[in-house]
Each structure stands twice: as structure tokens, then as C-alpha cells.
Design a protein around this motif. Sequence first.
Motif: not given
Length: 374
Positions: A196-211
Motif C-alpha cells: 500500500p501507499a501508506r503504512r508500508v512498514a506495517e504492511y511488510n511486517q504483517a506479511m512476514m508475520d502472517l507467513g
Amino acid sequence: MVSAEKSTHNLHLHHPLSLIPFPFPLVKFQTRVLDWFDKHGRKTLPWQKKPTPYSILVSEVMLQQTQVNTVTPYYLRFIQKFPSFMALARASVDEVLELWSGLGYYARARNLHQTAKIVCEQYGGEFPPDYAKIIKLPGIGRSTAGAILSFAFGARHPILEGNVRRVLARVLGIKEWPGSPHVMTKLWKWALCLVPARRVAEYNQAMMDLGALVCTRRFPRCLECPLSGMCVAYKEGEVHVIPVAKPSRLKPVKRALFLMIVDRSSRVLLERQNERGVWRGLWSFPHCDGVDEINRTVAIYGVKTGALQFLTPFRHTFTHFHWDITPVVLQSSRISKQKGQEDVCWYPLDASREEPSLGLPAPIKRLIKLLGTF
Ligand code: SF4
């Protein structure tokens, strides 16, 4: 790796690749990922407390091929001893490898050390917030560059490490090995569109955590997954066959005798491995192909020959070959000469004596410990 920015789901995507046809609305995907992160994501990892380009780089390099629980104590020791690019650049390679001992994949440590030197020499100790410059640094690939840019600088860059790759392969129902170049090209395009355009760091962390926490390799918890409603692998009952395993190639098997020469002061001889070996820069026992080479090694060191004691062989596996190792102990009462002093060390087996700062591969550490019990 969590940015200070919080709580907006007003997500936008302004990239031409968003024209790629997705089997679900992008905003829905992003919102579900971020909502899940708010409730369940990891927010207190040591490198998330005060993220800097340096702390993110060290953690990301350690996390390549290694899980968070294993990395955490190594990370804490490393950051305490080398708190900045400057401190790391000034260290000797032995000091760096010593702190990496047991973590494996030692090229990562050598590359990190080189990167610190380049950052100090070429960028005055400040990490450049520029993808084109970062990607040229040793050991930094596209995903690690994306992690540094998003976590440390808040820039909109995707990541595609192993966990994210697995989540995307399953959600999109990709029935080919995700590591193959053409699948990687597709996955990068999707990863870029989805970030996404915003909350990029949280989104990337979220994808790693989901995996790492939900969409795990062997026991994915699909019933708890925010993406189950849009996951092709789940809908088609193919969760356990995706991601498709790498086509197997039999690894070659190499063999070696490890000669453990112990002197009368309870010290064992170690040699620094040369620039071309798999453990280059680290310290190991002399490696021999057979008994003839043991005799040659013994002659080089002027060791008075005693009985050889063969210990139980074991296998150590690298990414590209198996190494079948037979440890051989030689108790020596006399040692008259040494080759290349700076590449030879007599390491104390008595744990109460001060150990030199050396990078030791895990099997060598184990064998030294074993020798100490003789
Ligand atoms: S539904 Fe299952 S397979 Fe699909 S992303 Fe979630 S955990 Fe992974």
C-alpha cells in the motif's frame, strides 16, 4: 519495524502494475492484512524498538535463512558489540565471525562487514536511502533492500522473503516452484502492486508475520487466517502442495578427516581456512583426505606421532553438498614447528582458560567441547 504512523486504512495504489488482474480487490487484501497486524502482528522484536538503517540491516541479514527465535540472541550480542556502521567497519573479520559463530551462512557476516566499510568510506557512515545504491552493497538483494527502505525510511518498497513468498504463492494458487526465475518475476510484480501507499512498514511486517505465524510451511492455520476468503490454495484444498518444492537434485557428498592435534597443555590446533573454502575466514582443524595426508600434516607441524583415535563420523550439510566428516584425535607430546603463525592457533580445551576471539563453525565448536571431556 513498525513505523510511527498508525491507524489509517485509507489505502491507495498508484502504480501502473496495478493493472495486473488480481483474483481479489487489492484494497480488501491490504485492509485484511493490516487489520490482522493491528491485533496479532509482532511489534516488540528487538530491532523494532528504535529502527535505524543499521539495526534493520543487521536484523534483515541475520533473518535471511534463519528464524526469529534463533536470530534474537545473536542480534542482541552483535548490536551490543558493534552498535554502528563505524564500530562494525573498525572491527577485525575474526571479531565479526566470532559473534556469528553457530549462525551459519558465514558469507552473510563477511558481506555485512564489507557493507559497513563501504558505508563509512563512501557515504560518511550514513546509509544511503537510495535503492540503486543499496542494491549494489554486498549481500543485499532486492528483498533486503525493500525491508531497509520501508522499515527504516518508510519508503514504498515491497519485500519478498521466504514467508511472503509462501503466502503469495498460496493466495494466488501458484503451482510451480516459487524460486524459479519466471515465477519470481511474477511474484515481484504482485508484491509491488499489493504494497500500500501508506503504512508500508506495517504492511511488510504483517506479511512476514502472517507467513511465520499463520501461513506456516507445514501446519498453516487457515481457519485463523484473514486471507482465507480470497486464498486459492485454501479454496481448492491445495494448501499442502503449495508452495511447490524445489525440484530435487541430489547433493554431492564430500568426505574429510578432521585432524584434532592435542598438545600436552590441553590445547588443540586450529587453522584459519583459506579464502576459497566453504568456511573461509573461520577456524577449523586441519582437513585431510586420507591417512597419507594426516602424515603430511603431522610432518608440517613437527608433531611426534602417537596413536590415531578415530571418533564416530557425522554428516554436516550445506546448501550445495553433504560433508561426511570423521574426527581423528592425535595426542602429541612434542610439537617442534608451526606453519604461517598468524593462520594457526592453539585453542585451550580447558573452559576456565581465556578463549581467543575466533569465528568457529558449529561442528568445530561441538568437537572442541567434546575434546574438553576427554
Ligand atoms: S488461508 Fe491458509 S494457505 Fe491461504 S494464506 Fe491463509 S494460512 Fe495460508
